[in-house]
Enzyme design. Structure first.
Site, PDB file in Angstrom:
ATOM      1  N   LEU A 135     -23.116 -39.678 -59.629  1.00 39.70           N
ATOM      2  CA  LEU A 135     -22.720 -39.627 -61.037  1.00 39.70           C
ATOM      3  C   LEU A 135     -23.592 -40.642 -61.753  1.00 39.70           C
ATOM      4  O   LEU A 135     -23.785 -41.757 -61.247  1.00 39.70           O
ATOM      5  CB  LEU A 135     -21.242 -40.005 -61.211  1.00 39.70           C
ATOM      6  CG  LEU A 135     -20.200 -39.040 -60.656  1.00 39.70           C
ATOM      7  CD1 LEU A 135     -18.813 -39.656 -60.793  1.00 39.70           C
ATOM      8  CD2 LEU A 135     -20.261 -37.694 -61.370  1.00 39.70           C
ATOM      9  N   ASP A 136     -24.129 -40.283 -62.924  1.00 36.32           N
ATOM     10  CA  ASP A 136     -24.957 -41.257 -63.630  1.00 36.32           C
ATOM     11  C   ASP A 136     -24.094 -42.426 -64.089  1.00 36.32           C
ATOM     12  O   ASP A 136     -22.859 -42.340 -64.120  1.00 36.32           O
ATOM     13  CB  ASP A 136     -25.716 -40.610 -64.786  1.00 36.32           C
ATOM     14  CG  ASP A 136     -24.809 -40.059 -65.865  1.00 36.32           C
ATOM     15  OD1 ASP A 136     -24.109 -40.864 -66.505  1.00 36.32           O
ATOM     16  OD2 ASP A 136     -24.800 -38.833 -66.073  1.00 36.32           O
ATOM     17  N   ALA A 137     -24.750 -43.512 -64.439  1.00 38.46           N
ATOM     18  CA  ALA A 137     -24.024 -44.753 -64.737  1.00 38.46           C
ATOM     19  C   ALA A 137     -22.997 -44.575 -65.846  1.00 38.46           C
ATOM     20  O   ALA A 137     -21.921 -45.177 -65.809  1.00 38.46           O
ATOM     21  CB  ALA A 137     -25.012 -45.860 -65.097  1.00 38.46           C
ATOM     22  N   THR A 139     -21.307 -41.941 -66.560  1.00 36.86           N
ATOM     23  CA  THR A 139     -20.256 -40.991 -66.208  1.00 36.86           C
ATOM     24  C   THR A 139     -19.295 -41.638 -65.228  1.00 36.86           C
ATOM     25  O   THR A 139     -19.709 -42.302 -64.280  1.00 36.86           O
ATOM     26  CB  THR A 139     -20.851 -39.715 -65.580  1.00 36.86           C
ATOM     27  OG1 THR A 139     -21.753 -39.121 -66.508  1.00 36.86           O
ATOM     28  CG2 THR A 139     -19.765 -38.713 -65.209  1.00 36.86           C
TER      29      THR A 139
END
Length: 272
Positions: A135-137, A139
């Site tokens: 998950l990107d930072a 999210t």
């Protein structure tokens, strides 16, 4: 724990047609099946014996009706009522609610907070954990961690089409019919076409919308790029489900051990 009163998947099957028990291990090798089931949290040894009598247990694809059968927990595939159960002691399956602002990595060269910080004690104790996807930072939400390489590989492989569900807050008041049509038919991104499996508008008001989007793709920033392409940039994003596993009411940063049924359903989703 399974109820001994639950009807067997093979109930009313002709006993003469049932496949014979798996090949026995030499005396002294492996572990008794009822002991393995008890250690896996399926049932007490006594109840496990009743389940074997009822034809509810499979080992390596064959129904077991013999008490005291010894199996190799490291390699045997054991199912209860058709659902695979984990019988290896060293296997770890965790659900993490990744907080916003944290990196989906086990370490970070820049010293930013990362998933590895949350499981540091487990790693120090000798567990070799890795995250299933990223998950990107910006999210937050559900991230699975495990040391089961086969399961992790299949969960991440697009050919198994394991769905992921997200709740996104977006700019603009979304037209359900128009946007859903666009996402179902697909939009063209810079790295190829993409589409959602399901899309639903949950709330609309004050220039923003809360939407639910389900898809099985794992390309980088795919949810954000899809919604931006249809004119609704994401301002907040949470992943709530990975296949059959739900985030539920876990607090950000909290870990929980997956239940036996959840693990069995993950195995089923990727044909293990």
């Amino acid at each position: 724990m399974l109820s001994n009163a639950k009807p067997a998947r093979h109930q009313n099957v002709d006993v003469d047609a049932v496949q014979e028990n798996p090949k026995k291990l030499p005396w002294g090798e492996g572990e008794r099946l009822q002991k393995v089931l008890a250690k896996a949290g399926v049932a007490s040894r006594r109840v496990a014996e009743d389940m074997i009598d009822a034809g509810r247990i499979e080992v390596d694809g064959r129904i077991v009706r013999e008490q005291g059968l010894r199996i190799d927990p490291e390699n045997a595939v054991v199912r209860v009522d058709g659902v695979r159960v984990v019988v290896r002691d060293e296997q770890v399956y965790l659900a993490l609610n990744k907080p916003k602002g944290w990196q989906s990595t086990m370490s970070d060269e820049m010293g930013r907070p990362c998933v590895g910080d949350i499981v540091a004690e487990r790693i120090a104790a000798g567990q070799r954990l890795f995250h299933v996807g990223r998950l990107d930072a910006d999210t937050e939400g559900l991230l699975l961690l495990t040391n089961d390489g086969d399961l992790a590989h299949r969960l991440m492989h697009p050919s198994y089409e394991v769905s992921k569900t997200y709740l996104a807050t977006v700019n603009g008041e979304v037209n359900q019919r128009h946007v859903a049509k666009l996402l179902r038919e697909g939009v063209e991104l810079e790295d190829g076409p993409a589409k959602a499996d399901k899309f639903q508008v949950l709330e609309v008001g004050q220039g923003k919308s809360l939407v639910k989007i389900v898809l099985h793709e794992g390309r980088k920033h795919i949810v954000r790029r899809l919604l931006a392409e249809v004119g609704h940039p994401v301002t907040a994003l949470v992943r709530t489900h990975v296949g059959p596993v739900a985030l539920g009411d876990q607090r950000p940063g909290a870990l929980r051990v997956l239940g036996r049924d959840e693990i069995g359903k993950l195995y089923e989703a990727v044909s293990l």
